[in-house]
Write a protein that holds these residues in place. Structure first.
Motif, PDB file in Angstrom:
ATOM      1  N   ILE A   1       0.955  -1.428   0.187  1.00 44.29           N
ATOM      2  CA  ILE A   1       0.303   0.014   0.272  1.00 44.29           C
ATOM      3  C   ILE A   1       1.509   1.010  -0.230  1.00 44.29           C
ATOM      4  CG2 ILE A   1      -1.546   1.231   1.514  1.00 44.29           C
ATOM      5  CD1 ILE A   1      -2.589  -1.310   2.620  1.00 44.29           C
ATOM      6  N   THR A   2       0.534   2.389  -1.061  1.00 40.65           N
ATOM      7  CA  THR A   2       1.412   3.268  -0.878  1.00 40.65           C
ATOM      8  C   THR A   2       0.514   4.736  -0.350  1.00 40.65           C
ATOM      9  OG1 THR A   2       2.861   2.731  -2.650  1.00 40.65           O
ATOM     10  CG2 THR A   2       2.770   4.849  -2.409  1.00 40.65           C
ATOM     11  N   LEU A   3       0.909   5.315   0.508  1.00 43.67           N
ATOM     12  CA  LEU A   3       0.676   5.729   0.885  1.00 43.67           C
ATOM     13  C   LEU A   3       1.151   7.769   0.098  1.00 43.67           C
ATOM     14  CD1 LEU A   3      -1.880   7.771   2.611  1.00 43.67           C
ATOM     15  CD2 LEU A   3       0.159   7.659   4.529  1.00 43.67           C
ATOM     16  N   ASP A   4       0.674   9.155  -1.126  1.00 42.32           N
ATOM     17  CA  ASP A   4       1.414   9.291  -0.928  1.00 42.32           C
ATOM     18  C   ASP A   4       1.276  10.788  -0.585  1.00 42.32           C
ATOM     19  OD1 ASP A   4       3.298   9.256  -2.443  1.00 42.32           O
ATOM     20  OD2 ASP A   4       1.859   8.320  -4.563  1.00 42.32           O
ATOM     21  N   GLN A   5       1.864  11.533   0.146  1.00 46.68           N
ATOM     22  CA  GLN A   5       0.976  12.960   0.787  1.00 46.68           C
ATOM     23  C   GLN A   5       1.504  14.135   0.599  1.00 46.68           C
ATOM     24  OE1 GLN A   5       1.419  11.644   5.078  1.00 46.68           O
ATOM     25  NE2 GLN A   5       3.084  10.517   4.287  1.00 46.68           N
ATOM     26  N   SER A   6       0.996  14.722   0.087  1.00 44.23           N
ATOM     27  CA  SER A   6       1.288  16.437  -0.147  1.00 44.23           C
ATOM     28  C   SER A   6       0.547  17.404   1.163  1.00 44.23           C
ATOM     29  CB  SER A   6       0.647  16.825  -1.343  1.00 44.23           C
ATOM     30  OG  SER A   6       0.325  18.222  -1.551  1.00 44.23           O
ATOM     31  N   SER A   7       1.525  17.897   1.738  1.00 39.33           N
ATOM     32  CA  SER A   7       1.332  19.380   2.624  1.00 39.33           C
ATOM     33  C   SER A   7       1.444  18.940   3.555  1.00 39.33           C
ATOM     34  CB  SER A   7       0.446  20.407   2.327  1.00 39.33           C
ATOM     35  OG  SER A   7       0.624  20.321   0.820  1.00 39.33           O
ATOM     36  N   ALA A   8       1.260  17.326   3.979  1.00 37.89           N
ATOM     37  CA  ALA A   8       1.604  17.029   5.508  1.00 37.89           C
ATOM     38  C   ALA A   8       2.931  17.131   5.828  1.00 37.89           C
ATOM     39  CB  ALA A   8       1.376  15.113   5.179  1.00 37.89           C
ATOM     40  N   ASN A   9       3.412  17.813   7.258  1.00 38.09           N
ATOM     41  CA  ASN A   9       4.682  18.204   7.973  1.00 38.09           C
ATOM     42  C   ASN A   9       4.716  16.543   8.050  1.00 38.09           C
ATOM     43  OD1 ASN A   9       5.739  19.939   6.239  1.00 38.09           O
ATOM     44  ND2 ASN A   9       4.503  21.401   7.413  1.00 38.09           N
ATOM     45  N   ARG A  10       4.121  15.720   9.420  1.00 40.46           N
ATOM     46  CA  ARG A  10       4.500  14.643   9.794  1.00 40.46           C
ATOM     47  C   ARG A  10       3.047  13.689   9.298  1.00 40.46           C
ATOM     48  NH1 ARG A  10       7.175  17.797  11.719  1.00 40.46           N
ATOM     49  NH2 ARG A  10       7.966  19.501  13.432  1.00 40.46           N
ATOM     50  N   THR A  11       4.198  13.082  10.215  1.00 40.17           N
ATOM     51  CA  THR A  11       3.278  11.332   9.948  1.00 40.17           C
ATOM     52  C   THR A  11       3.525  10.849  10.770  1.00 40.17           C
ATOM     53  OG1 THR A  11       4.589  11.136   7.835  1.00 40.17           O
ATOM     54  CG2 THR A  11       3.246   9.317   8.488  1.00 40.17           C
ATOM     55  N   ILE A  12       2.133   9.993  11.588  1.00 41.16           N
ATOM     56  CA  ILE A  12       1.700   9.555  12.706  1.00 41.16           C
ATOM     57  C   ILE A  12       1.639   8.158  12.269  1.00 41.16           C
ATOM     58  CG2 ILE A  12       0.949   9.281  15.107  1.00 41.16           C
ATOM     59  CD1 ILE A  12       0.244  11.983  12.819  1.00 41.16           C
ATOM     60  N   VAL A  13       2.525   6.971  13.234  1.00 40.88           N
ATOM     61  CA  VAL A  13       2.775   5.614  13.170  1.00 40.88           C
ATOM     62  C   VAL A  13       1.229   5.074  14.673  1.00 40.88           C
ATOM     63  CG1 VAL A  13       3.906   3.522  12.284  1.00 40.88           C
ATOM     64  CG2 VAL A  13       3.982   5.521  11.202  1.00 40.88           C
ATOM     65  N   TRP A  14       0.552   3.552  13.872  1.00 37.48           N
ATOM     66  CA  TRP A  14       0.454   3.771  15.574  1.00 37.48           C
ATOM     67  C   TRP A  14      -0.258   2.214  15.192  1.00 37.48           C
ATOM     68  CZ3 TRP A  14      -5.208   3.030  16.925  1.00 37.48           C
ATOM     69  CH2 TRP A  14      -5.766   3.042  18.175  1.00 37.48           C
TER      70      TRP A  14
END
Ligand SMILES: O=P(O)(O)OC[C@H]1O[C@H](O)[C@H](O)[C@@H](O)[C@@H]1O
Length: 299
Positions: free
Chosen positions: A232-245
Motif C-alpha cells: 500500500i502506497t501513501l503519497d502525502q502532500s503538505s503533511a509535515n508529520r506522519t503518525i504511526v500507531w
C-alpha cells in the motif's frame, strides 16, 4: 446526488451514508462507503474481490458523540489531547460532527464526494469551549483505482488567526502487523509517544508491541504486507508529520470498541500537521492537505 445516500436506523448505518461501486475494468467492481458522521470513509476496495484496504473494528460504535474505530477519521482542530495536552474530546470535534454532503458525482468510473464542515455544525459536547473561531473545512474524497483525499481548511474569521492541528487518521487493514514493514521513513526524526523520547528511525518500521510515533516526515510511505501479498502506497502532500500507531495487545485489551484479537489486523499511518507543525492561518488564508492511497499486489 450521491450514488446511494441513505439515512438508516439500524447499526452501523444510523448515520447518513454514501456508498457506491467503483467500476473496475479488470475484474469485479470496487466498493466504497462513507458516512456523514465525521465525513468518515469506512470502506474502500478498488478491487471488489480483494481484501479491504481499510480496517474498521467489528466492535466499532455508531452513535452520536462517539468516534468510529476504523476507516479514516479526520482529526481537527486538534490531535490527541492537543498541544496543551488537556484538550477534549480526543482528536477534536470534527470526527464527532455530522458533515454536510455538498456534492457527489461519478465520471469515468470515479466517484467524487465533497463534504463541508464549519463551526455551525459542531454539536454540543462536554469540554468544548462554545467560544470558537469561524472556519470552513471542505473535504473531497475521490474513489477510483486510487483513493484521493483533499482537506482544505479556511480561516473565515476576521477577528484573528486560526491555529489548529489536522490529520487524516487512516486505519490500514494488514494481514498481521507483526509481519509488516513500513518503508520510506528511514532517517526521519520522531517523537515516541510511548517513551516520551525523541529518536531517529533507522531502516523500515517494524511492530513488536505498542507503537505510537509522530515522525517529522511528509513524503511517500509504503506498507509492505507479505501476509496479504500487497503493498500500500501513501503519497502525502503538505503533511509535515506522519503518525504511526498500533496499540499492541495490552493497550488493545483496554479498548472497548476493538475486539481482543483485532489489534494485529491494522496499522494506522496518519498524515497531518500536528504538534510543532500546527497550522497558523491569518483571516482569509487556507491550508490544504492531500493524500493518495494506492494498492499493488506482489508479483
Ligand atoms: O482512541 P483514539 O482517540 O481514536 O486515538 C487512537 C490513537 O490515535 C493516534 O494514533 C495517537 O497517536 C494515539 O496516541 C492514539 O491512541
Amino acid at each position: 446526488m450521491c450514488p446511494m445516500f441513505e439515512r438508516q436506523e439500524a447499526t452501523p448505518r444510523e448515520f447518513g451514508r454514501c456508498t457506491g461501486d467503483v467500476p473496475n475494468p479488470d475484474g469485479a467492481p470496487g466498493h466504497f462507503l462513507a458516512v456523514d458522521h465525521g465525513a468518515q470513509v469506512l470502506d474502500w476496495r478498488p478491487d471488489g474481490a480483494g481484501d479491504p484496504v481499510l480496517f474498521t473494528s467489528t466492535r466499532a460504535e455508531y452513535r452520536p458523540g462517539k468516534a468510529i474505530r476504523g476507516g479514516i477519521p479526520v482529526c481537527f482542530p486538534w490531535f490527541g489531547p492537543g498541544r496543551s495536552g488537556r484538550k477534549r474530546p480526543a482528536h477534536g470535534f470534527a470526527r464527532l460532527s455530522e458533515w454536510q454532503l455538498a456534492g457527489a458525482r461519478e465520471q469515468d468510473g470515479v466517484t467524487t464526494l465533497d463534504w463541508h464542515f464549519d463551526e455551525a455544525l459542531i454539536p454540543e459536547l462536554d469540554h468544548v469551549d462554545p467560544r470558537r473561531n469561524n472556519f470552513t473545512v471542505d473535504y473531497r474524497q475521490v474513489f477510483g483505482r486510487d483513493l484521493e483525499l483533499h482537506v482544505s481548511v479556511r480561516n473565515t474569521d476576521t477577528r484573528g488567526p486560526l491555529v489548529f492541528e489536522l490529520a487524516l487518521h487512516t486505519y490500514f487493514r494488514v494481514g498481521d502487523v507483526r509481519r509488516i514493514e513500513v518503508h520510506g521513513l528511514s532517517g526521519a526524526d520522531y517523537f515516541d509517544q510511548v517513551s516520551g523520547e525523541e529518536r531517529t528511525q533507522i531502516g523500515p518500521i517494524q511492530f513488536d508491541g505498542e507503537v505510537d510515533r509522530v515522525y517529522a516526515f511528509g513524503d511517500t510511505a509504503v506498507i509492505a504486507d507479505p501476509v496479504l501479498g500487497r503493498r500500500i502506497t501513501l503519497d502525502q502532500s503538505s503533511a509535515n508529520r506522519t503518525i504511526v500507531w498500533n496499540p499492541g495487545p495490552d493497550k488493545a485489551a483496554a479498548m472497548s470498541d476493538l475486539d481482543f484479537d483485532e489489534w494485529p489486523q491494522f496499522v494506522c499511518v496518519e498524515s497531518g500537521n500536528v504538534r510543532h507543525a500546527a497550522i497558523h492561518l491569518q483571516p482569509g488564508e487556507s491550508h490544504e492537505l492531500s493524500v493518495r492511497i494506492g494498492v499493488e499486489e506482489f508479483a
